[in-house]
Design a protein around this motif. Structure first.
Motif, PDB file in Angstrom:
ATOM      1  N   GLU A   1    -129.537 -20.746 -26.661  1.00  0.00           N
ATOM      2  CA  GLU A   1    -130.285 -22.380 -28.049  1.00  0.00           C
ATOM      3  C   GLU A   1    -130.695 -21.991 -29.693  1.00  0.00           C
ATOM      4  O   GLU A   1    -130.575 -22.272 -29.827  1.00  0.00           O
ATOM      5  N   LEU A   2    -130.544 -20.152 -29.122  1.00  0.00           N
ATOM      6  CA  LEU A   2    -130.660 -19.567 -30.805  1.00  0.00           C
ATOM      7  C   LEU A   2    -129.548 -19.688 -31.391  1.00  0.00           C
ATOM      8  O   LEU A   2    -130.443 -19.827 -32.466  1.00  0.00           O
ATOM      9  N   TRP A   3    -128.800 -19.798 -31.576  1.00  0.00           N
ATOM     10  CA  TRP A   3    -128.349 -19.459 -32.393  1.00  0.00           C
ATOM     11  C   TRP A   3    -127.360 -20.844 -33.041  1.00  0.00           C
ATOM     12  O   TRP A   3    -127.958 -20.364 -33.943  1.00  0.00           O
ATOM     13  N   SER A   4    -128.090 -21.574 -32.212  1.00  0.00           N
ATOM     14  CA  SER A   4    -128.094 -22.915 -33.478  1.00  0.00           C
ATOM     15  C   SER A   4    -129.019 -23.105 -34.279  1.00  0.00           C
ATOM     16  O   SER A   4    -129.079 -23.959 -35.276  1.00  0.00           O
ATOM     17  N   VAL A   5    -130.116 -22.803 -33.848  1.00  0.00           N
ATOM     18  CA  VAL A   5    -131.360 -22.372 -34.418  1.00  0.00           C
ATOM     19  C   VAL A   5    -130.645 -21.730 -35.607  1.00  0.00           C
ATOM     20  O   VAL A   5    -131.489 -21.755 -37.267  1.00  0.00           O
ATOM     21  N   VAL A   6    -130.341 -20.256 -35.654  1.00  0.00           N
ATOM     22  CA  VAL A   6    -130.584 -19.179 -36.338  1.00  0.00           C
ATOM     23  C   VAL A   6    -129.739 -19.739 -37.569  1.00  0.00           C
ATOM     24  O   VAL A   6    -129.630 -19.168 -38.909  1.00  0.00           O
ATOM     25  N   ARG A   7    -128.282 -20.852 -37.072  1.00  0.00           N
ATOM     26  CA  ARG A   7    -127.507 -21.063 -38.329  1.00  0.00           C
ATOM     27  C   ARG A   7    -128.561 -22.210 -38.899  1.00  0.00           C
ATOM     28  O   ARG A   7    -127.405 -23.163 -39.628  1.00  0.00           O
ATOM     29  N   ALA A   8    -129.473 -22.266 -38.307  1.00  0.00           N
ATOM     30  CA  ALA A   8    -130.063 -23.835 -39.663  1.00  0.00           C
ATOM     31  C   ALA A   8    -129.359 -25.067 -39.329  1.00  0.00           C
ATOM     32  O   ALA A   8    -130.757 -25.827 -39.951  1.00  0.00           O
ATOM     33  N   LYS A   9    -128.546 -25.570 -38.733  1.00  0.00           N
ATOM     34  CA  LYS A   9    -127.989 -26.888 -38.356  1.00  0.00           C
ATOM     35  C   LYS A   9    -129.145 -27.528 -37.866  1.00  0.00           C
ATOM     36  O   LYS A   9    -129.543 -28.655 -37.881  1.00  0.00           O
ATOM     37  N   ALA A  10    -129.487 -27.016 -37.194  1.00  0.00           N
ATOM     38  CA  ALA A  10    -130.269 -27.644 -36.327  1.00  0.00           C
ATOM     39  C   ALA A  10    -131.796 -28.462 -36.830  1.00  0.00           C
ATOM     40  O   ALA A  10    -132.574 -28.945 -35.843  1.00  0.00           O
ATOM     41  N   ILE A  11    -132.356 -27.046 -37.536  1.00  0.00           N
ATOM     42  CA  ILE A  11    -133.309 -28.471 -37.869  1.00  0.00           C
ATOM     43  C   ILE A  11    -133.662 -28.399 -39.523  1.00  0.00           C
ATOM     44  O   ILE A  11    -134.778 -28.797 -40.185  1.00  0.00           O
ATOM     45  N   THR A  12    -132.757 -27.625 -40.216  1.00  0.00           N
ATOM     46  CA  THR A  12    -132.599 -28.298 -41.767  1.00  0.00           C
ATOM     47  C   THR A  12    -133.222 -29.724 -42.149  1.00  0.00           C
ATOM     48  O   THR A  12    -133.796 -30.338 -42.887  1.00  0.00           O
ATOM     49  N   ASN A  13    -132.009 -30.348 -41.908  1.00  0.00           N
ATOM     50  CA  ASN A  13    -132.130 -31.771 -42.062  1.00  0.00           C
ATOM     51  C   ASN A  13    -133.897 -32.296 -41.505  1.00  0.00           C
ATOM     52  O   ASN A  13    -133.858 -33.118 -42.570  1.00  0.00           O
ATOM     53  N   GLN A  14    -134.011 -31.957 -40.844  1.00  0.00           N
ATOM     54  CA  GLN A  14    -135.150 -32.329 -40.438  1.00  0.00           C
ATOM     55  C   GLN A  14    -136.551 -32.002 -41.524  1.00  0.00           C
ATOM     56  O   GLN A  14    -137.237 -32.713 -41.308  1.00  0.00           O
ATOM     57  N   PHE A  15    -136.359 -30.654 -41.477  1.00  0.00           N
ATOM     58  CA  PHE A  15    -137.353 -29.961 -42.335  1.00  0.00           C
ATOM     59  C   PHE A  15    -137.127 -31.111 -43.917  1.00  0.00           C
ATOM     60  O   PHE A  15    -138.451 -31.188 -44.312  1.00  0.00           O
ATOM     61  N   ALA A  16    -135.705 -30.903 -44.028  1.00  0.00           N
ATOM     62  CA  ALA A  16    -135.864 -31.621 -45.592  1.00  0.00           C
ATOM     63  C   ALA A  16    -136.651 -32.674 -45.151  1.00  0.00           C
ATOM     64  O   ALA A  16    -137.549 -33.517 -46.121  1.00  0.00           O
ATOM     65  N   SER A  17    -136.499 -34.243 -44.323  1.00  0.00           N
ATOM     66  CA  SER A  17    -136.625 -35.408 -44.367  1.00  0.00           C
ATOM     67  C   SER A  17    -138.127 -35.597 -44.350  1.00  0.00           C
ATOM     68  O   SER A  17    -138.892 -36.206 -44.816  1.00  0.00           O
ATOM     69  N   GLN A  18    -138.857 -34.452 -44.024  1.00  0.00           N
ATOM     70  CA  GLN A  18    -140.707 -34.959 -43.582  1.00  0.00           C
ATOM     71  C   GLN A  18    -141.232 -33.544 -43.999  1.00  0.00           C
ATOM     72  O   GLN A  18    -142.373 -34.005 -45.229  1.00  0.00           O
ATOM     73  N   ALA A  19    -140.723 -32.930 -45.029  1.00  0.00           N
ATOM     74  CA  ALA A  19    -141.461 -31.758 -46.223  1.00  0.00           C
ATOM     75  C   ALA A  19    -140.680 -32.136 -48.069  1.00  0.00           C
ATOM     76  O   ALA A  19    -141.779 -31.306 -48.538  1.00  0.00           O
ATOM     77  N   SER A  20    -140.086 -33.398 -47.643  1.00  0.00           N
ATOM     78  CA  SER A  20    -139.231 -33.273 -48.896  1.00  0.00           C
ATOM     79  C   SER A  20    -138.738 -34.696 -49.356  1.00  0.00           C
ATOM     80  O   SER A  20    -138.601 -35.812 -48.651  1.00  0.00           O
ATOM     81  N   HIS A  21    -137.673 -35.287 -50.626  1.00  0.00           N
ATOM     82  CA  HIS A  21    -137.636 -36.254 -51.003  1.00  0.00           C
ATOM     83  C   HIS A  21    -135.601 -36.448 -50.762  1.00  0.00           C
ATOM     84  O   HIS A  21    -135.216 -36.605 -51.088  1.00  0.00           O
ATOM     85  N   MET A  22    -135.863 -34.726 -50.151  1.00  0.00           N
ATOM     86  CA  MET A  22    -134.236 -34.573 -49.790  1.00  0.00           C
ATOM     87  C   MET A  22    -133.165 -35.288 -49.088  1.00  0.00           C
ATOM     88  O   MET A  22    -134.491 -35.761 -48.038  1.00  0.00           O
ATOM     89  N   ARG A  23    -132.409 -35.541 -49.537  1.00  0.00           N
ATOM     90  CA  ARG A  23    -131.615 -36.525 -48.203  1.00  0.00           C
ATOM     91  C   ARG A  23    -131.136 -35.293 -47.000  1.00  0.00           C
ATOM     92  O   ARG A  23    -130.175 -36.138 -46.097  1.00  0.00           O
TER      93      ARG A  23
END
Length: 86
Positions: free
Chosen positions: A33-55
């Motif tokens: 699972e580490l590679w998908s996290v390193v690539r950031a796709k696994a978390i950036t959308n969720q983080f963006a929606s929780q921490a900002s108004h970005m879509r």
């Protein structure tokens, strides 16, 4: 109004909490699972929606890259990363 203008203002404790959650998530992953996290796709959308108004995570990353904010502790992180990759 740009997406950056509409972002929430986060406190230091918000950032520290986010880092602790990221560390806990990282520690809980197996090697597959580490590679998908390193690539950031696994978390950036969720983080963006929780921490900002970005879509999307991509929009948030582009805004950060454009604004280039100075982040507390980032220099130390960059130094550790450079040492680890040397």
């Amino acid at each position: 109004m740009s997406a950056v203008d509409t972002m929430q203002t986060l406190t230091r404790s918000d950032a520290e909490r986010a880092v602790r959650r990221a560390e806990a998530t990282w520690e809980g992953l197996d090697e597959a699972e580490l590679w998908s996290v390193v690539r950031a796709k696994a978390i950036t959308n969720q983080f963006a929606s929780q921490a900002s108004h970005m879509r999307s995570g991509q929009a948030l990353l582009e805004a950060v890259a454009r604004e280039q904010p100075q982040l507390d502790g980032f220099a130390e992180f960059a130094a550790k990363l450079s040492t680890a990759l040397a």
